[in-house]
Motif scaffolding. Sequence first.
Motif, PDB file in Angstrom:
ATOM      1  N   UNK A 166       0.828  -1.205   0.000  1.00  0.00           N
ATOM      2  CA  UNK A 166       0.000   0.000   0.000  1.00  0.00           C
ATOM      3  C   UNK A 166       0.864   1.257   0.000  1.00  0.00           C
ATOM      4  N   UNK A 167       1.979   1.223   0.729  1.00  0.00           N
ATOM      5  CA  UNK A 167       2.907   2.359   0.719  1.00  0.00           C
ATOM      6  C   UNK A 167       3.367   2.628  -0.706  1.00  0.00           C
ATOM      7  N   UNK A 168       3.779   1.569  -1.408  1.00  0.00           N
ATOM      8  CA  UNK A 168       4.248   1.720  -2.776  1.00  0.00           C
ATOM      9  C   UNK A 168       3.119   2.140  -3.717  1.00  0.00           C
ATOM     10  N   UNK A 169       1.907   1.663  -3.463  1.00  0.00           N
ATOM     11  CA  UNK A 169       0.777   2.062  -4.295  1.00  0.00           C
ATOM     12  C   UNK A 169       0.501   3.552  -4.162  1.00  0.00           C
ATOM     13  N   UNK A 249      -9.291  -6.335   3.379  1.00  0.00           N
ATOM     14  CA  UNK A 249      -8.618  -5.037   3.517  1.00  0.00           C
ATOM     15  C   UNK A 249      -7.826  -4.694   2.260  1.00  0.00           C
ATOM     16  N   UNK A 250      -7.172  -5.699   1.668  1.00  0.00           N
ATOM     17  CA  UNK A 250      -6.425  -5.466   0.428  1.00  0.00           C
ATOM     18  C   UNK A 250      -7.358  -4.949  -0.662  1.00  0.00           C
ATOM     19  N   UNK A 251      -8.587  -5.469  -0.697  1.00  0.00           N
ATOM     20  CA  UNK A 251      -9.567  -5.031  -1.691  1.00  0.00           C
ATOM     21  C   UNK A 251      -9.857  -3.536  -1.572  1.00  0.00           C
ATOM     22  N   UNK A 252      -9.706  -2.983  -0.382  1.00  0.00           N
ATOM     23  CA  UNK A 252      -9.936  -1.551  -0.174  1.00  0.00           C
ATOM     24  C   UNK A 252      -8.858  -0.693  -0.834  1.00  0.00           C
ATOM     25  N   UNK A 253      -7.798  -1.326  -1.322  1.00  0.00           N
ATOM     26  CA  UNK A 253      -6.741  -0.590  -2.002  1.00  0.00           C
ATOM     27  C   UNK A 253      -7.292   0.192  -3.195  1.00  0.00           C
ATOM     28  N   UNK A 254      -8.208  -0.419  -3.946  1.00  0.00           N
ATOM     29  CA  UNK A 254      -8.733   0.225  -5.157  1.00  0.00           C
ATOM     30  C   UNK A 254      -9.488   1.519  -4.853  1.00  0.00           C
ATOM     31  N   UNK A 255     -10.520   1.507  -3.994  1.00  0.00           N
ATOM     32  CA  UNK A 255     -11.228   2.766  -3.746  1.00  0.00           C
ATOM     33  C   UNK A 255     -10.371   3.825  -3.058  1.00  0.00           C
ATOM     34  N   UNK A 287      -2.357   0.307 -12.640  1.00  0.00           N
ATOM     35  CA  UNK A 287      -2.124  -0.922 -11.879  1.00  0.00           C
ATOM     36  C   UNK A 287      -3.273  -1.219 -10.926  1.00  0.00           C
ATOM     37  N   UNK A 288      -3.989  -0.193 -10.471  1.00  0.00           N
ATOM     38  CA  UNK A 288      -5.171  -0.426  -9.625  1.00  0.00           C
ATOM     39  C   UNK A 288      -6.296  -1.032 -10.468  1.00  0.00           C
ATOM     40  N   UNK A 289      -6.466  -0.540 -11.696  1.00  0.00           N
ATOM     41  CA  UNK A 289      -7.454  -1.144 -12.592  1.00  0.00           C
ATOM     42  C   UNK A 289      -7.100  -2.605 -12.867  1.00  0.00           C
ATOM     43  N   UNK A 290      -5.801  -2.878 -13.024  1.00  0.00           N
ATOM     44  CA  UNK A 290      -5.378  -4.258 -13.222  1.00  0.00           C
ATOM     45  C   UNK A 290      -5.685  -5.123 -12.014  1.00  0.00           C
ATOM     46  N   UNK A 291      -5.489  -4.579 -10.819  1.00  0.00           N
ATOM     47  CA  UNK A 291      -5.813  -5.300  -9.584  1.00  0.00           C
ATOM     48  C   UNK A 291      -7.301  -5.638  -9.539  1.00  0.00           C
TER      49      UNK A 291
END
Length: 365
Positions: A166-169, A249-255, A287-291
């Motif tokens: 998440x830091x890198x994102x 929680x990882x799924x929350x990375x996108x929004x 990369x978020x769209x790819x996720x």
Amino acid sequence: MTTAAGRATPAGRATPAVIPARHARRPHPARRAPRVLRTGPVPGLALCSVVVILALLVNHLVPVVSPLLVAILLGAVLANAWPLPTALAPGLAVAAKPLLRAGIVLLGLQVVLGQVLGLGWGMIAVVVAVVGLGIASTLAYGRLLGVPAGLTLLVACGFSICGAAAVAAVDGVVDAEEEDVATAVALVVVCGTLMIPVAPLVVTALGMGPYAGGLWAGGSIHEVAQVVAAGGAIGGGALAAAVIVKLTRVLMLAPVMATISWRRRRALAAAGGRADGGRLPPLVPVFVLGFVAMVLVRSFLPLPAPVLDGARQLQTVLLTAAMFALGCGVRLGLVRQVGVRPFVLAALSTATVALVCLAGVTLAT
């Protein structure tokens, strides 16, 4: 018989043609190869490959030790023990950005929407609260402590969502300072690793069952690998519950990344500015769209087990290489330079996420 240069030669003996200077002694491609291998990203990526092999070997011998954690620690040790050659920098930069983003995309293949929904709406609401309140409270703590805004945002997302990834994102969205990224990664390693032995002790002290303890561990600990280690230590059915909550929680990375990017676009547009290249940053990073695409593929397409296993192994390799590159940016001098306030911020953020999740799990189970 006379040569082209006008010099006589004995009959029957050929004389080599005169080669123009611009064509003389052109090196064979095989002789140029070593020079190519010494330039560009090759040296840094070669070192990353060696470290990935070592980290995977350690994980094979000691399964509870994450290869990502081994890679971060090796990077920090190398960077602080010896001055790294500048020739390594291009390859490390490739590992820290493109390879990391590819690993994040493949991380989506671990998230199955059916398993997330299987937690129940109460627990899903707890995860949303953990991420939302964790980020909001960490940003508030950062302002009170006087920690730079960029570092505070990195810590907030790293501690509330999924650690160093998440830091890198966030770095991929806001282009943070390298020193801030390195500091945030170091804090994730320290605080998340400390939570591995603490979580089972807390679960035992509070009399939580394995399932509830797994839910709490998955909602409180920063890295996926750290959650796996803590869930295994709790025992019973804790591991499966912990991993599902963590992947939620990882799924929350996108929004969250989309929100940060949208706010940055608004700020740049209001100031009449542009990002690098003269354009506004994308509303949602590629990369978020790819996720998200990988989450949908995993959830709705029947992928063969070998494909999933191969993708999981490739994701581990990519993220391990990226963690080594990020670990190389962790300098003890830099950590001393930033002072004690980021450590206080990290401790407060960890405690807040853990307490919010504990309250939520208590109410939801």
